[in-house]
Design an enzyme around this catalytic site. Structure first.
Site, PDB file in Angstrom:
ATOM      1  N   LYS A  80       0.835  -1.208   0.000  1.00  0.00           N
ATOM      2  CA  LYS A  80       0.000   0.000   0.000  1.00  0.00           C
ATOM      3  C   LYS A  80       0.866   1.252   0.000  1.00  0.00           C
ATOM      4  CE  LYS A  80      -4.352  -1.435   2.068  1.00  0.00           C
ATOM      5  NZ  LYS A  80      -5.240  -1.368   3.225  1.00  0.00           N
ATOM      6  N   ASP A  96      -9.710   2.390   3.910  1.00  0.00           N
ATOM      7  CA  ASP A  96     -10.434   1.223   4.419  1.00  0.00           C
ATOM      8  C   ASP A  96     -11.320   0.751   3.280  1.00  0.00           C
ATOM      9  OD1 ASP A  96     -10.597  -0.453   6.737  1.00  0.00           O
ATOM     10  OD2 ASP A  96     -12.712   0.087   6.842  1.00  0.00           O
ATOM     11  N   HIS A 140     -12.594   0.194  -7.212  1.00  0.00           N
ATOM     12  CA  HIS A 140     -12.936   1.100  -6.117  1.00  0.00           C
ATOM     13  C   HIS A 140     -11.720   1.905  -5.669  1.00  0.00           C
ATOM     14  CE1 HIS A 140     -11.504  -2.750  -4.888  1.00  0.00           C
ATOM     15  NE2 HIS A 140     -11.530  -2.530  -3.597  1.00  0.00           N
TER      16      HIS A 140
HETATM   17  P1  IMP Z   1      -8.575  -3.198   4.745  1.00  0.00           P
HETATM   18  O1  IMP Z   1      -7.143  -3.444   4.388  1.00  0.00           O
HETATM   19  O2  IMP Z   1      -8.865  -3.056   6.190  1.00  0.00           O
HETATM   20  O3  IMP Z   1      -9.156  -2.082   3.927  1.00  0.00           O
HETATM   21  O4  IMP Z   1      -9.371  -4.541   4.378  1.00  0.00           O
HETATM   22  C1  IMP Z   1      -9.764  -4.748   3.104  1.00  0.00           C
HETATM   23  C2  IMP Z   1     -10.289  -6.161   2.942  1.00  0.00           C
HETATM   24  O5  IMP Z   1     -11.329  -6.076   1.958  1.00  0.00           O
HETATM   25  C3  IMP Z   1      -9.220  -7.046   2.361  1.00  0.00           C
HETATM   26  O6  IMP Z   1      -8.680  -7.896   3.304  1.00  0.00           O
HETATM   27  C4  IMP Z   1      -9.994  -7.848   1.337  1.00  0.00           C
HETATM   28  O7  IMP Z   1     -10.593  -8.883   2.035  1.00  0.00           O
HETATM   29  C5  IMP Z   1     -11.123  -6.971   0.901  1.00  0.00           C
HETATM   30  N1  IMP Z   1     -10.789  -6.224  -0.324  1.00  0.00           N
HETATM   31  C6  IMP Z   1     -10.613  -4.884  -0.410  1.00  0.00           C
HETATM   32  N2  IMP Z   1     -10.306  -4.534  -1.662  1.00  0.00           N
HETATM   33  C7  IMP Z   1     -10.268  -5.664  -2.374  1.00  0.00           C
HETATM   34  C8  IMP Z   1      -9.982  -5.936  -3.765  1.00  0.00           C
HETATM   35  O8  IMP Z   1      -9.665  -5.066  -4.583  1.00  0.00           O
HETATM   36  N3  IMP Z   1     -10.052  -7.219  -4.125  1.00  0.00           N
HETATM   37  C9  IMP Z   1     -10.375  -8.215  -3.272  1.00  0.00           C
HETATM   38  N4  IMP Z   1     -10.631  -8.035  -1.986  1.00  0.00           N
HETATM   39  C10 IMP Z   1     -10.585  -6.758  -1.533  1.00  0.00           C
END
Ligand code: IMP
Length: 198
Positions: free
Chosen positions: A17, A73, A182
């Site tokens: 990231k 997020d 997204h």
């Molecule tokens: P974050 O890192 O807390 O935003 O968690 C995001 C979670 O959403 C990830 O662990 C994935 O499970 C899911 N996710 C978010 N974006 C994607 C994507 O582009 N492809 C597939 N899964 C996603």
């Protein structure tokens, strides 16, 4: 005119990231680092919405460093499951980041529901050292495939078919996915909204 901020802290412990955001914003701000590289603790994501979680991560990084901070997020919202897994998208794959299991749970809970529509969302929050925050949200609408398809991407990509295509995200190249995703949409909005402020 001098730029008001010389450093941006990305509120993440994920090196991927940091690289992604450094590539997108590097031309606007001289130094981009991350909460992980600075050894900051991982804040607990106690919010019940994407914006709450992104805000608490951005605020923790801004408070700890006195710098401008950016957090994201994201998650998958399935309409017939009332938006689940939503903010709990990562949790459904625990323990062990097991997305096969998370996807199996989705298929089981959806059963034969005729409505297979879903969207991915990504909220980005920028927090200034004085606590002020601004946010943007990017989305991609689509539907849930009945079976996993493709080997690319990560997480829920093998079951997400964006509207206007027949392939899942996991069957697309990364550049192609980023153009419509997204996260891609959220970063475009961030650049439009904040380029003048950074
Ligand atoms: P974050 O890192 O807390 O935003 O968690 C995001 C979670 O959403 C990830 O662990 C994935 O499970 C899911 N996710 C978010 N974006 C994607 C994507 O582009 N492809 C597939 N899964 C996603």
């Amino acid at each position: 005119m001098p730029k008001p901020f010389s450093r941006l802290v990305i509120a993440t412990h994920n090196a991927g990231k940091l690289r992604e955001f450094a590539g997108l914003l590097g031309h606007l701000i001289p130094e981009i680092t991350s909460a992980g590289s600075l050894g900051l603790p991982v804040p607990e994501e106690t919010g019940t919405t994407f914006i709450e979680n992104a805000t608490l991560k951005a605020r923790a990084a801004a408070e700890a460093t006195g710098s401008l901070a950016l957090a994201d997020d994201s998650g998958l919202c399935i309409h017939t499951l009332n938006g689940d897994p939503g903010v709990y998208s990562a949790d459904w794959a625990e323990p062990g980041k097991n997305f096969q299991a998370a996807i199996a749970r989705i298929q089981k809970e959806m059963g034969d529901a005729p409505d297979r529509s879903a969207h991915f969302t990504c909220v980005l929050v920028l927090c200034w050292p004085d606590g002020r925050t601004e946010s943007v949200e990017g989305r991609v609408e689509g539907s849930i495939a009945r079976e996993m398809r493709g080997t690319g991407g990560h997480g829920y990509d093998p079951i997400f078919i964006p509207d206007g295509d027949t392939r899942t995200f996991a069957e697309m190249g990364e550049t192609e996915k980023n153009r419509i995703s997204h996260r891609g949409n959220a970063t475009k909005l961030l650049l439009e909204k904040f380029a003048a402020l950074l």
